[in-house]
Structures are given as structure tokens and as C-alpha cells.
Design an enzyme around this catalytic site. Structure first.
Site, short mmCIF file in Angstrom:
data_model
loop_
_atom_site.label_atom_id
_atom_site.label_comp_id
_atom_site.label_asym_id
_atom_site.label_seq_id
_atom_site.Cartn_x
_atom_site.Cartn_y
_atom_site.Cartn_z
N GLU A 169 0.84 -1.18 -0.03
CA GLU A 169 0.00 -0.01 0.00
C GLU A 169 0.67 1.29 -0.06
OE1 GLU A 169 -2.81 -0.26 3.23
OE2 GLU A 169 -3.88 -1.96 2.25
N GLU A 228 -6.43 -10.68 -0.90
CA GLU A 228 -7.09 -10.54 0.25
C GLU A 228 -8.56 -10.33 -0.11
OE1 GLU A 228 -5.58 -7.13 2.40
OE2 GLU A 228 -3.54 -7.60 2.23
C1 XIL Z 1 -6.17 -5.98 8.70
C2 XIL Z 1 -6.50 -6.91 9.58
O1 XIL Z 1 -7.46 -7.96 8.90
C3 XIL Z 1 -7.14 -6.58 11.02
O2 XIL Z 1 -7.27 -7.67 11.85
C4 XIL Z 1 -6.05 -5.65 11.36
O3 XIL Z 1 -6.54 -4.83 12.60
C5 XIL Z 1 -6.03 -4.45 10.23
O4 XIL Z 1 -5.39 -5.29 9.31
N1 XIL Z 1 -5.05 -4.49 3.90
C6 XIL Z 1 -3.96 -5.51 4.53
C7 XIL Z 1 -4.20 -6.03 5.46
O5 XIL Z 1 -2.91 -5.52 3.91
O6 XIL Z 1 -2.95 -6.31 6.34
C8 XIL Z 1 -5.38 -5.62 6.53
O7 XIL Z 1 -5.44 -6.62 7.62
C9 XIL Z 1 -6.58 -5.37 5.61
C10 XIL Z 1 -6.28 -4.40 4.68
#
Ligand code: XIL
Length: 396
Positions: free
Chosen positions: A179, A292
Site C-alpha cells: 500500500e 485479500e
Molecule cells: C487487517 C487485519 O485483518 C485486521 O485484523 C487489522 O486490525 C488491520 O489489518 N490490507 C492489508 C491487511 O494489507 O493487512 C489488512 O488486515 C486489511 C487491509
């Protein structure tokens, strides 16, 4: 590295053949090994687990895994049976592994790696260099001036060497940088990103080089959201493309791009654009992955997660399978990872007010239509869709 990957897939393919032909009839770990009579040669078991169906074409199916998934037998059974690549939801993030400077907690990450081994699954490491979930000692040190630019780079190098080194040979893909791009049009590497602002733009190249040094066999990914056409303009995709192309031109060891794939049924989205964007990254000689995947929508409440719009139950499996189909159409796409596999272990209700229903399994861990739709797509993908039988129209 290619040889290694190929032989991995060959093994997975061989193991899967039995399952595809006569494997588990239900999504239950205890029945996985119960042999079923094999059907006629080439017949794909339509009830086979997702991982077995996908293995027939060398694709890995996965999810973010949180401690609850490992510690609760019913969750662990779904993960073990259906999925064969696991991403720690939080347990490899810097905030978790080094909460106090020099004091490490590898327990969650170690558990995840052991759980993967136990289930003959691979691991996607996540994530080494990201502006979020950093330890407070690090961010405070930077903001109060006790950590300067050189020291920050040294700390990142140490972090990468320590973490990647610890799991050397055990991680299939690492999300090295996560990101870094703005959501604007045009999009660019965010000058205000914690790492860019404090360590300088060269931090991205350095992170990849350090990770490669620490584990030369791991596939190193740049990971981001909305880089598969989700922003409508493709602006962020173009910025991601320019970023990785620049890295490759500079000889930086980057091997793949991960598109997170967080969709929301209230927004427009083009599956064709996703496929084209994945192909575009692949045209650089890179692997691609969906890392994701989830599809959220407005729901009645966080514990029940029943969609409030009756059309959402149709949009949900549609968007899941269209994402999978985009992956299936791109041979360089090597994994399809969800961000939580049941609505009970999803991050969505905690992060998006009023939304939920994001995964293929419901709050009671029962498969939803999205699960059956993914399964059907993989059945077709495993053996190719059956040939149509054309008959003539009877003459009047
Ligand atoms: C999220 C987790 O699922 C949560 O438990 C945490 O509090 C915040 O992060 N993009 C990403 C992930 O790359 O690491 C994130 O995960 C969601 C968005």
C-alpha cells in the site's frame, strides 16, 4: 526458482488427482481421506474441496488465518480441508513481532507456519514494509527525532533480515511492500507515506533487495488494493504498473504483484478490467495473485450478517466467482487468497460500519452460495467445461 515452483505444483497436482477423481465428499476434515469409489476416468468430483480442485491446475486457494482459526477445531478443519495457502492476518506484522524494541514475539507467526506444515499448505508472508501496524516505539522514535533517516533504514533492514531469515525456506510469497500508492487520479507513490517521508523513496528497492538477500527462494510481491481496475479509472493500476516496471528496470528482485481484491457490492466493478490488469502485470514477466479477497455489503448486524439488500446475495457469489474467473484466465496467477473464510473471522464488521457478509462461509461456518459457486468454477477449470452436444431442431 522456477524449477522449485514447478516441482511443487507437480507434487500438488499428483496429490490432487486422487481427490479430484474420488476425494472427499464433504467439507469435513475427517472425511478427507475416506476413499470414495473413483468415477469414470476424467470425472471430477463436484464435491471435492476447493484446494484439491484448484491443485489440478496448479492454483493455490487460501485465506488470511488468525489465531481463532487455528485454535477452534471447526475453523481449523475448514482451513485444513479447503485451503492450501495461509496468510497470517496480523501475526507477521512488525507491531506484533517486535512490540518493544529488541523484544520479539514470534508465537503467532510460528503457530501459523506450524499449522501450514501440518496441513501441507504454503505460507504467504505479510507484510514487511507497510505504513500501518508499526510498533509505537518505532513511530514515536521517528516523530520525536530520536530515530533519524539512517537509523530508520537500519532498523528496517534488521527487521527484514530477522523476520525473513527466521522463516527462510518456509515462505512461498512475501508481501514485501504494501500500500504505497495514493488513491488519487493520477495515482503515484505517496510522498506522505510513513516510509517514503521518513526513509526516502529508495526504501522500496532496498526492502526488496534485503528480503531477497535473506531468502533468495521466496517470491517477492508488491501488494496493494484497487490495482485491478476497481477505481474505475485504472489510475492506481497504472501507478502500480509504473512502480514495478521501474523496479524491474533497475534490476530489483520483484517477482509478483498482489491485488488485494476487497470489493463492496455498492460500488461498480469490471471483471474484464481485472483480468486485463492481471495480464498487464504478467506481461512484465511477473507472477500475479489475488491476496485479500472479500466482498462486503450492508447487513442487519455484525453477529448475524444478513444482507439488507436482497440482491446482495446474488451480487456476492457473482463477484467472488468473477474474481476467480479472472485468475483462471491468467496462467501467471498462482494464488487466490481470501481475507478470512467465514463471516465470523472476517475483519469487515470491525472496519466498515454496517457491513459484513464478506466471505464464502457464514457466521455459523456454513458454506454460502459463494462457496458452491467457487467450487463449480473450479470443477470446470479442473477438467475444462464439457463439450456441448449439438442436436438439430426437429423439422416442423
Ligand atoms: C487487517 C487485519 O485483518 C485486521 O485484523 C487489522 O486490525 C488491520 O489489518 N490490507 C492489508 C491487511 O494489507 O493487512 C489488512 O488486515 C486489511 C487491509
Amino acid at each position: 526458482m522456477d524449477m522449485r515452483r514447478r516441482s511443487l505444483f507437480a507434487a500438488a497436482g499428483a496429490a490432487s488427482a486422487a481427490a479430484v477423481l474420488g476425494g472427499a465428499a464433504t467439507a469435513n476434515a475427517s472425511t478427507l481421506s475416506a476413499a470414495q469409489p473413483a468415477g469414470p476416468a476424467g470425472l471430477v468430483n463436484p464435491n471435492a474441496p476447493l484446494r484439491d480442485l484448484a491443485a489440478a491446475i496448479g492454483l493455490r486457494i487460501g485465506s488470511a488465518i488468525i489465531p481463532q482459526d487455528i485454535n477452534t477445531p471447526s475453523f481449523a478443519a475448514i482451513a485444513g480441508t479447503q485451503l492450501d495457502v495461509y496468510t497470517p492476518g496480523n501475526e507477521m506484522k512488525w507491531q506484533v513481532v517486535e512490540p518493544t524494541q529488541g523484544v520479539f514475539d514470534w508465537s503467532g507467526a510460528d503457530n501459523l507456519v506450524a499449522f501450514a506444515k501440518q496441513n501441507d499448505a504454503l505460507v504467504r508472508g505479510h507484510t514487511l514494509c507497510w505504513h500501518n501496524q508499526l510498533p509505537t516505539w518505532l513511530t514515536t522514535g521517528v516523530s520525536n527525532g530520536t530515530i533519524n533517516k539512517t537509523q530508520l533504514l537500519d532498523l528496517l533492514q534488521q527487521h527484514i533480515f530477522t523476520e525473513v531469515g527466521r522463516y527462510k525456506g518456509k515462505i512461498w510469497q512475501w508481501d514485501v511492500c504494501n500500500e504505497f500508492l495514493t488513491d488519487s487520479n493520477p495515482s503515484q507513490v505517496n510522498p506522505n507515506d510513513f516510509w517514503i517521508a521518513n526513509a526516502g523513496p529508495e526504501v522500496i528497492s532496498l526492502a526488496f533487495q534485503w528480503a531477497h538477500e535473506a531468502d533468495p527462494h521466496a517470491l517477492l510481491f508488491y501488494n496493494d488494493y484497487n490495482i485491478g481496475g476497481e477505481d474505475g479509472s485504472n489510475a492506481k493500476h497504472n501507478a502500480a504498473f509504473a512502480l514495478v516496471q521501474g523496479l524491474l528496470n533497475d534490476g530489483i528482485p520483484v517477482h509478483g504483484v498482489g491485488n488485494q481484491g476487497h470489493l463492496d457490492t455498492q460500488f461498480g466493478w469490471s471483471p474484464q478490467r481485472l483480468r486485463q490488469d492481471l495480464q498487464h502485470f504478467a506481461s512484465l514477466g511477473l507472477k500475479v495473485a489475488l491476496t485479500e479477497v472479500d466482498v462486503r455489503t450492508f447487513v442487519d448486524g455484525p453477529t448475524t450478517q444478513v444482507p439488507t439488500n436482497s440482491l446482495a446475495q446474488f451480487a456476492h457469489p457473482f463477484e467472488f466467482t468473477e474474481m476467480l474467473k479472472s485468475v483462471l484466465q491468467v496462467p501467471e496467477a498462482i494464488s487466490f487468497t481470501m481475507w478470512g473464510f467465514t463471516d465470523a473471522d472476517s475483519w469487515i464488521p470491525g472496519f466498515f460500519k454496517g457491513e459484513g457478509y464478506g466471505t464464502p462461509w457464514d457466521v455459523n461456518q456454513n458454506p454460502k452460495q459463494a462457496f458452491f459457486s467457487l467450487q463449480s468454477e473450479l470443477v470446470l477449470a479442473a477438467k475444462g467445461a464439457p463439450r456441448r452436444v449439438h442436436t438439430r431442431m426437429p423439422r416442423p
